[in-house]
Design a protein around this motif. Sequence first.
Motif, PDB file in Angstrom:
ATOM      1  N   VAL A  41       0.861  -1.184   0.000  1.00 38.83           N
ATOM      2  CA  VAL A  41       0.000   0.000   0.000  1.00 38.83           C
ATOM      3  C   VAL A  41       0.896   1.232   0.000  1.00 38.83           C
ATOM      4  O   VAL A  41       1.776   1.364   0.861  1.00 38.83           O
ATOM      5  CB  VAL A  41      -0.933   0.029   1.232  1.00 38.83           C
ATOM      6  CG1 VAL A  41      -1.724   1.332   1.254  1.00 38.83           C
ATOM      7  CG2 VAL A  41      -1.865  -1.173   1.215  1.00 38.83           C
ATOM      8  N   ARG A  42       0.669   2.133  -0.955  1.00 44.10           N
ATOM      9  CA  ARG A  42       1.498   3.326  -1.085  1.00 44.10           C
ATOM     10  C   ARG A  42       0.692   4.583  -0.766  1.00 44.10           C
ATOM     11  O   ARG A  42      -0.501   4.662  -1.080  1.00 44.10           O
ATOM     12  CB  ARG A  42       2.058   3.445  -2.505  1.00 44.10           C
ATOM     13  CG  ARG A  42       3.172   2.458  -2.804  1.00 44.10           C
ATOM     14  CD  ARG A  42       3.505   2.422  -4.291  1.00 44.10           C
ATOM     15  NE  ARG A  42       4.768   1.753  -4.533  1.00 44.10           N
ATOM     16  CZ  ARG A  42       4.929   0.441  -4.558  1.00 44.10           C
ATOM     17  NH1 ARG A  42       3.877  -0.337  -4.344  1.00 44.10           N
ATOM     18  NH2 ARG A  42       6.120  -0.091  -4.784  1.00 44.10           N
ATOM     19  N   ARG A  43       1.409   5.554  -0.177  1.00 43.85           N
ATOM     20  CA  ARG A  43       0.774   6.854   0.058  1.00 43.85           C
ATOM     21  C   ARG A  43       1.829   7.948  -0.031  1.00 43.85           C
ATOM     22  O   ARG A  43       2.959   7.776   0.421  1.00 43.85           O
ATOM     23  CB  ARG A  43       0.112   6.904   1.443  1.00 43.85           C
ATOM     24  CG  ARG A  43      -0.585   8.250   1.703  1.00 43.85           C
ATOM     25  CD  ARG A  43      -1.291   8.288   3.029  1.00 43.85           C
ATOM     26  NE  ARG A  43      -1.936   9.570   3.274  1.00 43.85           N
ATOM     27  CZ  ARG A  43      -2.585   9.892   4.375  1.00 43.85           C
ATOM     28  NH1 ARG A  43      -2.696   9.004   5.355  1.00 43.85           N
ATOM     29  NH2 ARG A  43      -3.135  11.075   4.523  1.00 43.85           N
ATOM     30  N   ASN A  44       1.437   9.051  -0.617  1.00 39.70           N
ATOM     31  CA  ASN A  44       2.303  10.232  -0.718  1.00 39.70           C
ATOM     32  C   ASN A  44       1.470  11.437  -0.304  1.00 39.70           C
ATOM     33  O   ASN A  44       0.477  11.755  -0.949  1.00 39.70           O
ATOM     34  CB  ASN A  44       2.817  10.392  -2.149  1.00 39.70           C
ATOM     35  CG  ASN A  44       3.693  11.614  -2.305  1.00 39.70           C
ATOM     36  OD1 ASN A  44       4.291  12.091  -1.339  1.00 39.70           O
ATOM     37  ND2 ASN A  44       3.761  12.140  -3.513  1.00 39.70           N
ATOM     38  N   GLN A  45       1.852  12.087   0.795  1.00 37.62           N
ATOM     39  CA  GLN A  45       1.033  13.158   1.367  1.00 37.62           C
ATOM     40  C   GLN A  45       1.855  14.403   1.641  1.00 37.62           C
ATOM     41  O   GLN A  45       2.863  14.359   2.365  1.00 37.62           O
ATOM     42  CB  GLN A  45       0.387  12.676   2.674  1.00 37.62           C
ATOM     43  CG  GLN A  45      -0.424  13.719   3.400  1.00 37.62           C
ATOM     44  CD  GLN A  45      -1.676  14.101   2.640  1.00 37.62           C
ATOM     45  OE1 GLN A  45      -2.496  13.235   2.326  1.00 37.62           O
ATOM     46  NE2 GLN A  45      -1.832  15.379   2.319  1.00 37.62           N
ATOM     47  N   LEU A  46       1.445  15.545   1.073  1.00 37.39           N
ATOM     48  CA  LEU A  46       2.021  16.830   1.443  1.00 37.39           C
ATOM     49  C   LEU A  46       1.399  17.267   2.761  1.00 37.39           C
ATOM     50  O   LEU A  46       0.233  16.962   3.044  1.00 37.39           O
ATOM     51  CB  LEU A  46       1.772  17.875   0.367  1.00 37.39           C
ATOM     52  CG  LEU A  46       2.493  17.670  -0.967  1.00 37.39           C
ATOM     53  CD1 LEU A  46       2.085  18.757  -1.964  1.00 37.39           C
ATOM     54  CD2 LEU A  46       3.999  17.660  -0.787  1.00 37.39           C
ATOM     55  N   VAL A  47       2.171  17.995   3.567  1.00 38.55           N
ATOM     56  CA  VAL A  47       1.728  18.388   4.910  1.00 38.55           C
ATOM     57  C   VAL A  47       1.988  19.881   5.111  1.00 38.55           C
ATOM     58  O   VAL A  47       3.096  20.362   4.855  1.00 38.55           O
ATOM     59  CB  VAL A  47       2.482  17.581   5.991  1.00 38.55           C
ATOM     60  CG1 VAL A  47       2.007  17.985   7.379  1.00 38.55           C
ATOM     61  CG2 VAL A  47       2.302  16.087   5.773  1.00 38.55           C
ATOM     62  N   ASN A  48       0.978  20.591   5.567  1.00 36.42           N
ATOM     63  CA  ASN A  48       1.117  22.019   5.871  1.00 36.42           C
ATOM     64  C   ASN A  48       1.848  22.170   7.198  1.00 36.42           C
ATOM     65  O   ASN A  48       1.347  21.738   8.245  1.00 36.42           O
ATOM     66  CB  ASN A  48      -0.264  22.664   5.946  1.00 36.42           C
ATOM     67  CG  ASN A  48      -0.195  24.181   6.045  1.00 36.42           C
ATOM     68  OD1 ASN A  48       0.752  24.729   6.606  1.00 36.42           O
ATOM     69  ND2 ASN A  48      -1.192  24.848   5.506  1.00 36.42           N
TER      70      ASN A  48
END
Length: 284
Positions: A41-48
């Motif tokens: 399972v892959r995830r790519n998340q930008l974070v403020n």
Amino acid sequence: MKLHLTKPLVIFDLETTGLDLVKDRIIQIAYIKVFPDGKEVRRNQLVNPGFEISAEITAITSITNEDLKDQPTFKSISKELYEVFTGCDFAGFNSNHFDIPMLAEEFLRAGIDFDFGRCRLIDVQTIFHKMEPRNLSAAYKFYCGRKMTDDFKPHLADNDTEATYRVLQGQLDMYSAANQEEEDRQLANDMDVLAKLSRTNENVDFAGRIIWKPVLDANGQPTVDQDGNVVKQEVFNFGKYKGRPVAEVLHRDPGYYSWMLNGDFTYNTKQALTRIRLREFNLH
């Protein structure tokens, strides 16, 4: 080779606003969660991060403040990440030295005590360094094709000097245009080029109390000279003036120079500071 897992493994990486575990924040987290049955399972998340990132970080990561402004904060995704990560082991590149400590800090700031002490932490960089040593003996074997112990007694300065000389010659030969088709694999037989390639930090003094940083323009972008090179200035890397230009501090707080000269700093640091002060005095 397929990983032999007894529980899920999270391979992850972070991009951050800097390297300070206290002040800096995550701006991107990406992971691959690999299950014992082979499922991924892959995830790519930008974070403020909650504040604007510097032009320097944008230059490194290509992530802009515009990219981050509508993204979730770490706190808002922390519970979800906690659930995803619970019961997992972790792997990364240099992760045990930076990414794991930074992730732990972010969880704690969000009010979550994620116990990494219960996880197996796998650092691919550490494995690389231990399996492929980067000492003189390893370099001699790689570049000269012989065991160093066959030609020298190790840990004697004269022998190590001779071996180092041969390694440098071997490097220039291996990475010459005659032996490397790809330009980025070629190494010029030029001392300016070799010195630039040998730099591993932006230290002005050996202790790193003063470092080089780009001079930013009114828009927060690095300024360049007429040749297209980034213009840099000396900046303090510690204490109450951390991040401030040394020249500016010397003008605004002259007593800081005396404090450092009488303080517990290396002679090299004091020498570097004195040179900057003399330069500034002569300019003004």
